[in-house]
Design a protein around this motif. Structure first.
Motif, PDB file in Angstrom:
ATOM      1  N   ARG A   1       0.867  -1.179   0.000  1.00 48.34           N
ATOM      2  CA  ARG A   1       0.000   0.000   0.000  1.00 48.34           C
ATOM      3  C   ARG A   1       0.899   1.223   0.000  1.00 48.34           C
ATOM      4  N   ILE A   2       0.676   2.081  -0.990  1.00 47.21           N
ATOM      5  CA  ILE A   2       1.484   3.288  -1.149  1.00 47.21           C
ATOM      6  C   ILE A   2       0.569   4.491  -1.002  1.00 47.21           C
ATOM      7  N   LEU A   3       1.061   5.517  -0.322  1.00 52.17           N
ATOM      8  CA  LEU A   3       0.300   6.752  -0.174  1.00 52.17           C
ATOM      9  C   LEU A   3       1.073   7.865  -0.879  1.00 52.17           C
ATOM     10  N   ALA A   4       0.574   8.267  -2.036  1.00 48.72           N
ATOM     11  CA  ALA A   4       1.223   9.345  -2.790  1.00 48.72           C
ATOM     12  C   ALA A   4       0.880  10.681  -2.139  1.00 48.72           C
ATOM     13  N   LYS A   5       1.891  11.534  -1.981  1.00 50.37           N
ATOM     14  CA  LYS A   5       1.689  12.824  -1.327  1.00 50.37           C
ATOM     15  C   LYS A   5       1.207  13.898  -2.294  1.00 50.37           C
TER      16      LYS A   5
ATOM     17  N   GLU B   1       0.719  15.030  -6.917  1.00 48.38           N
ATOM     18  CA  GLU B   1       0.505  14.577  -8.292  1.00 48.38           C
ATOM     19  C   GLU B   1       1.769  13.973  -8.901  1.00 48.38           C
ATOM     20  N   LYS B   2       2.929  14.513  -8.524  1.00 52.46           N
ATOM     21  CA  LYS B   2       4.188  13.995  -9.074  1.00 52.46           C
ATOM     22  C   LYS B   2       4.369  12.533  -8.665  1.00 52.46           C
ATOM     23  N   GLN B   3       4.102  12.234  -7.401  1.00 55.23           N
ATOM     24  CA  GLN B   3       4.233  10.852  -6.931  1.00 55.23           C
ATOM     25  C   GLN B   3       3.179   9.950  -7.577  1.00 55.23           C
ATOM     26  N   LEU B   4       1.975  10.477  -7.779  1.00 53.37           N
ATOM     27  CA  LEU B   4       0.941   9.704  -8.470  1.00 53.37           C
ATOM     28  C   LEU B   4       1.401   9.353  -9.877  1.00 53.37           C
ATOM     29  N   SER B   5       2.027  10.309 -10.528  1.00 53.79           N
ATOM     30  CA  SER B   5       2.522  10.091 -11.881  1.00 53.79           C
ATOM     31  C   SER B   5       3.570   8.977 -11.906  1.00 53.79           C
ATOM     32  N   LEU B   6       4.431   8.941 -10.891  1.00 55.32           N
ATOM     33  CA  LEU B   6       5.446   7.881 -10.799  1.00 55.32           C
ATOM     34  C   LEU B   6       4.777   6.510 -10.656  1.00 55.32           C
ATOM     35  N   LEU B   7       3.684   6.451  -9.906  1.00 54.99           N
ATOM     36  CA  LEU B   7       2.957   5.187  -9.762  1.00 54.99           C
ATOM     37  C   LEU B   7       2.284   4.794 -11.069  1.00 54.99           C
ATOM     38  N   ARG B   8       1.775   5.785 -11.794  1.00 53.10           N
ATOM     39  CA  ARG B   8       1.156   5.486 -13.095  1.00 53.10           C
ATOM     40  C   ARG B   8       2.194   4.948 -14.072  1.00 53.10           C
ATOM     41  N   ASP B   9       3.443   5.411 -13.936  1.00 53.61           N
ATOM     42  CA  ASP B   9       4.519   4.873 -14.783  1.00 53.61           C
ATOM     43  C   ASP B   9       4.685   3.375 -14.545  1.00 53.61           C
ATOM     44  N   LEU B  10       4.570   2.954 -13.292  1.00 56.95           N
ATOM     45  CA  LEU B  10       4.645   1.517 -12.974  1.00 56.95           C
ATOM     46  C   LEU B  10       3.504   0.755 -13.633  1.00 56.95           C
ATOM     47  N   GLU B  11       2.334   1.385 -13.631  1.00 55.43           N
ATOM     48  CA  GLU B  11       1.132   0.761 -14.194  1.00 55.43           C
ATOM     49  C   GLU B  11       1.310   0.509 -15.692  1.00 55.43           C
TER      50      GLU B  11
ATOM     51  N   LEU C   1       4.027  -0.245 -17.385  1.00 52.17           N
ATOM     52  CA  LEU C   1       5.126  -1.121 -17.803  1.00 52.17           C
ATOM     53  C   LEU C   1       4.608  -2.352 -18.537  1.00 52.17           C
ATOM     54  N   LYS C   2       5.308  -2.718 -19.578  1.00 50.08           N
ATOM     55  CA  LYS C   2       4.992  -3.946 -20.306  1.00 50.08           C
ATOM     56  C   LYS C   2       6.242  -4.806 -20.305  1.00 50.08           C
ATOM     57  N   PRO C   3       6.180  -6.084 -20.014  1.00 53.15           N
ATOM     58  CA  PRO C   3       4.971  -6.752 -19.512  1.00 53.15           C
ATOM     59  C   PRO C   3       4.608  -6.218 -18.124  1.00 53.15           C
ATOM     60  N   GLN C   4       3.349  -6.328 -17.814  1.00 56.20           N
ATOM     61  CA  GLN C   4       2.833  -5.797 -16.542  1.00 56.20           C
ATOM     62  C   GLN C   4       3.595  -6.414 -15.376  1.00 56.20           C
ATOM     63  N   LYS C   5       4.304  -5.578 -14.621  1.00 53.73           N
ATOM     64  CA  LYS C   5       5.092  -6.089 -13.493  1.00 53.73           C
ATOM     65  C   LYS C   5       4.298  -6.073 -12.198  1.00 53.73           C
ATOM     66  N   VAL C   6       3.298  -5.222 -12.116  1.00 51.91           N
ATOM     67  CA  VAL C   6       2.497  -5.136 -10.892  1.00 51.91           C
ATOM     68  C   VAL C   6       1.021  -5.211 -11.251  1.00 51.91           C
ATOM     69  N   ASP C   7       0.233  -5.687 -10.298  1.00 50.56           N
ATOM     70  CA  ASP C   7      -1.209  -5.803 -10.477  1.00 50.56           C
ATOM     71  C   ASP C   7      -1.868  -4.834  -9.494  1.00 50.56           C
ATOM     72  N   PHE C   8      -2.427  -3.743 -10.032  1.00 51.71           N
ATOM     73  CA  PHE C   8      -3.053  -2.742  -9.156  1.00 51.71           C
ATOM     74  C   PHE C   8      -4.412  -3.235  -8.693  1.00 51.71           C
TER      75      PHE C   8
ATOM     76  N   ARG D   1      -0.423  -5.670  -6.049  1.00 49.88           N
ATOM     77  CA  ARG D   1       0.220  -6.961  -5.833  1.00 49.88           C
ATOM     78  C   ARG D   1       1.479  -6.984  -6.683  1.00 49.88           C
ATOM     79  N   VAL D   2       2.589  -7.341  -6.038  1.00 54.89           N
ATOM     80  CA  VAL D   2       3.874  -7.379  -6.730  1.00 54.89           C
ATOM     81  C   VAL D   2       4.382  -8.816  -6.716  1.00 54.89           C
ATOM     82  N   PRO D   3       4.653  -9.378  -7.901  1.00 56.18           N
ATOM     83  CA  PRO D   3       5.193 -10.740  -7.940  1.00 56.18           C
ATOM     84  C   PRO D   3       6.538 -10.804  -7.214  1.00 56.18           C
TER      85      PRO D   3
END
Length: 71
Positions: free
Chosen positions: A5-9, A11-21, A23-30, A44-46
């Motif tokens: 569980r991540i708490l973005a402070k 918009e910049k941090q939210l954008s960094l999380l969207r970058d993770l979203e 990624l191909k192949p999908q590395k994380v499952d939101f 969920r992170v493998p």
């Protein structure tokens, strides 16, 4: 696998999380995607990606908690 569980402070941090979203192949499952600051993001992170994802979060100053240690 772990659920983080991540708490973005801001918009910049939210954008960094969207970058993770994006990624191909999908590395994380939101389970709860990045919507707006102050709303928690659950993902969920493998096991194979845990080290990289945690390093990414820490390097960008994103605080996280482990919600589920072992899925």
């Amino acid at each position: 696998d772990q659920v983080l569980r991540i708490l973005a402070k801001n918009e910049k941090q939210l954008s960094l999380l969207r970058d993770l979203e994006g990624l191909k192949p999908q590395k994380v499952d939101f389970w709860r995607g990045p919507a707006r600051p102050s709303l928690p993001v659950d993902m969920r992170v493998p096991f194979s990606e845990l080290k990289d994802v945690k390093a990414y979060l820490e390097s960008h100053g994103l605080a996280y908690n482990i919600m589920i240690k072992d899925i």
